[in-house]
Scaffold this active site. Structure first.
Site, PDB file in Angstrom:
ATOM      1  N   GLU A  59       0.829  -1.222   0.000  1.00 52.61           N
ATOM      2  CA  GLU A  59       0.000   0.000   0.000  1.00 52.61           C
ATOM      3  C   GLU A  59       0.861   1.269   0.000  1.00 52.61           C
ATOM      4  OE1 GLU A  59      -1.242   1.833   3.443  1.00 52.61           O
ATOM      5  OE2 GLU A  59      -0.875   0.138   4.783  1.00 52.61           O
ATOM      6  N   LYS A  83      -5.165  10.942   1.070  1.00 48.72           N
ATOM      7  CA  LYS A  83      -5.325   9.581   1.586  1.00 48.72           C
ATOM      8  C   LYS A  83      -6.634   9.049   1.004  1.00 48.72           C
ATOM      9  CE  LYS A  83      -6.328   7.360   6.009  1.00 48.72           C
ATOM     10  NZ  LYS A  83      -6.379   7.556   7.469  1.00 48.72           N
ATOM     11  N   VAL A  97      -5.374   0.397   3.163  1.00 49.15           N
ATOM     12  CA  VAL A  97      -5.555  -1.051   3.081  1.00 49.15           C
ATOM     13  C   VAL A  97      -6.779  -1.361   2.222  1.00 49.15           C
ATOM     14  CG1 VAL A  97      -6.190  -3.107   4.429  1.00 49.15           C
ATOM     15  CG2 VAL A  97      -4.370  -1.575   5.248  1.00 49.15           C
ATOM     16  N   ASP A 103     -16.181   5.836  14.667  1.00 57.20           N
ATOM     17  CA  ASP A 103     -15.276   5.935  13.531  1.00 57.20           C
ATOM     18  C   ASP A 103     -14.767   4.526  13.270  1.00 57.20           C
ATOM     19  OD1 ASP A 103     -13.174   6.254  11.750  1.00 57.20           O
ATOM     20  OD2 ASP A 103     -12.314   7.990  12.777  1.00 57.20           O
ATOM     21  N   SER A 120     -13.052   2.037  10.456  1.00 60.15           N
ATOM     22  CA  SER A 120     -12.292   2.081   9.208  1.00 60.15           C
ATOM     23  C   SER A 120     -12.968   1.301   8.098  1.00 60.15           C
ATOM     24  CB  SER A 120     -10.896   1.513   9.432  1.00 60.15           C
ATOM     25  OG  SER A 120     -10.187   1.486   8.211  1.00 60.15           O
ATOM     26  N   ASP A 159     -11.384  -0.191   6.084  1.00 62.21           N
ATOM     27  CA  ASP A 159     -10.578  -1.418   5.937  1.00 62.21           C
ATOM     28  C   ASP A 159     -11.390  -2.649   6.342  1.00 62.21           C
ATOM     29  OD1 ASP A 159      -8.512   0.294   5.324  1.00 62.21           O
ATOM     30  OD2 ASP A 159      -7.295  -0.181   7.098  1.00 62.21           O
ATOM     31  N   LYS A 176      -4.036  -1.584  14.355  1.00 60.92           N
ATOM     32  CA  LYS A 176      -3.190  -0.596  15.031  1.00 60.92           C
ATOM     33  C   LYS A 176      -3.617  -0.413  16.482  1.00 60.92           C
ATOM     34  CE  LYS A 176      -3.748   1.522  11.450  1.00 60.92           C
ATOM     35  NZ  LYS A 176      -4.076   2.536  10.486  1.00 60.92           N
TER      36      LYS A 176
END
Ligand code: PSU
Ligand code: MN
Length: 287
Positions: free
Chosen positions: A8, A69, A89, A123, A125, A127, A144
């Site tokens: 990525e 991003k 990702v 929030d 992601s 992903d 993370k």
């Protein structure tokens, strides 16, 4: 189709500081080649999705301040407006899958963010959604550590994403080796993971298999040491009102600063380690 490994570019543009980002991106490609696989770093250049960025394009994404991003929802905007963008990702998976790439190496996936107080909005992601939709092997060091890891673990289960621990039975926590949360299955060799991938394909399952690898023991940071650092970073984000797409890069940057760069060393080491396993898996899947 040679054994290809997707890489990525958000980690280049927004995850690591220059020049570490550029050096690491090239190093990850070299690691994949050493294992006899083909690296394909993915990003968007002037509106064109590129699978297999050149070193010059990688350099551009590493230094330019104009790089967006891009998650999946941002891809059509970047393409229509001819923007430069780094893929997360989620969007890397989407583009890689369209190029029939089966294996992707990254650092830590996005997930469910922590809520500092009850009126913070959720929030989550993109992903996680991409992992539930795009069938491929994604090699990472877990989610993370800045995230709500128990909630992220639950979400992975809800979305039907098989979580593999490589030589471990607990989910790694990115900078740390152990979050205390269980994986679905422990695999001790690349061959065992390849067998899972084959079974997954035979079942026509839609989502990804998430392969989690703990960071190298000598460079991993103790979970108890990272926890207060992350809490401090989260407080900074609240005070400065940092939200949405800017949040992850902000938190990662703060954690590096508060650990005297040790988190940066760990981040780079785990990226390298994940690239090695991803390349081995890509080669196995082409046999
Ligand atoms: N892992 C890293 N560094 C990063 C990221 C992951 O080690 O910079 C990026 C990935 O591209 C991931 C994104 O998709 O952060 C998640 O951002 P968000 O939480 O806004 O979805
Ligand atoms: Mn988000």
């Amino acid at each position: 189709m040679p054994a290809a490994v997707a890489l990525e570019s958000t980690v280049i543009s927004h995850g690591l500081p220059f020049p570490h980002n550029y050096e690491t991106a090239l190093r990850l490609e070299a690691i994949v080649r050493e294992q006899h696989a083909q690296p394909q770093t993915i990003g968007v250049i002037q509106g064109k999705p590129v699978v297999g960025l050149s070193p010059e394009e990688i350099h551009h994404l590493a230094v330019s301040k104009e790089v967006r991003k891009l998650s999946i929802r941002d891809l059509p905007v970047a393409v229509a407006r001819r923007l430069d963008g780094a893929t997360t990702v989620a969007s890397t998976m989407w583009l890689a899958h369209r190029h029939r790439i089966k294996v992707f190496a990254t650092g830590g996936i996005g997930g469910v963010h922590r809520r500092q107080n009850p009126n913070d909005t959720f929030d989550i992601s993109n992903d996680l959604h991409a992992l539930s939709q795009v069938p491929m092997l994604v090699v990472c060091a877990g989610a993370k550590a800045i995230l709500d890891l128990p909630a992220t673990r639950e979400a992975l289960e809800t979305l039907g994403i098989t979580v593999v621990g490589f030589q471990t039975d607990t989910l790694p926590a990115f900078y740390s080796r152990d979050s205390g949360l269980p994986v679905d299955v422990q695999c001790d060799s690349p061959e065992e993971i390849a067998a899972l991938y084959t079974a997954h394909q035979q079942l026509s399952l839609q989502g990804a298999i998430l392969v989690t690898v703990p960071p190298p023991p000598e460079l991993a940071l103790p979970f108890d040491e990272v926890t207060p650092v992350i809490e401090r970073a989260l407080e900074d984000a609240t005070v400065q009102n940092i939200k949405a797409a800017a949040l992850t890069p902000f938190l990662l940057d703060r954690v590096v600063a508060y650990t005297n760069q040790r988190a940066l060393t760990t981040n780079i080491a785990l990226l390298e380690q994940n690239a090695v396993l991803a390349a081995k898996l890509a080669c196995l899947l082409e046999i």
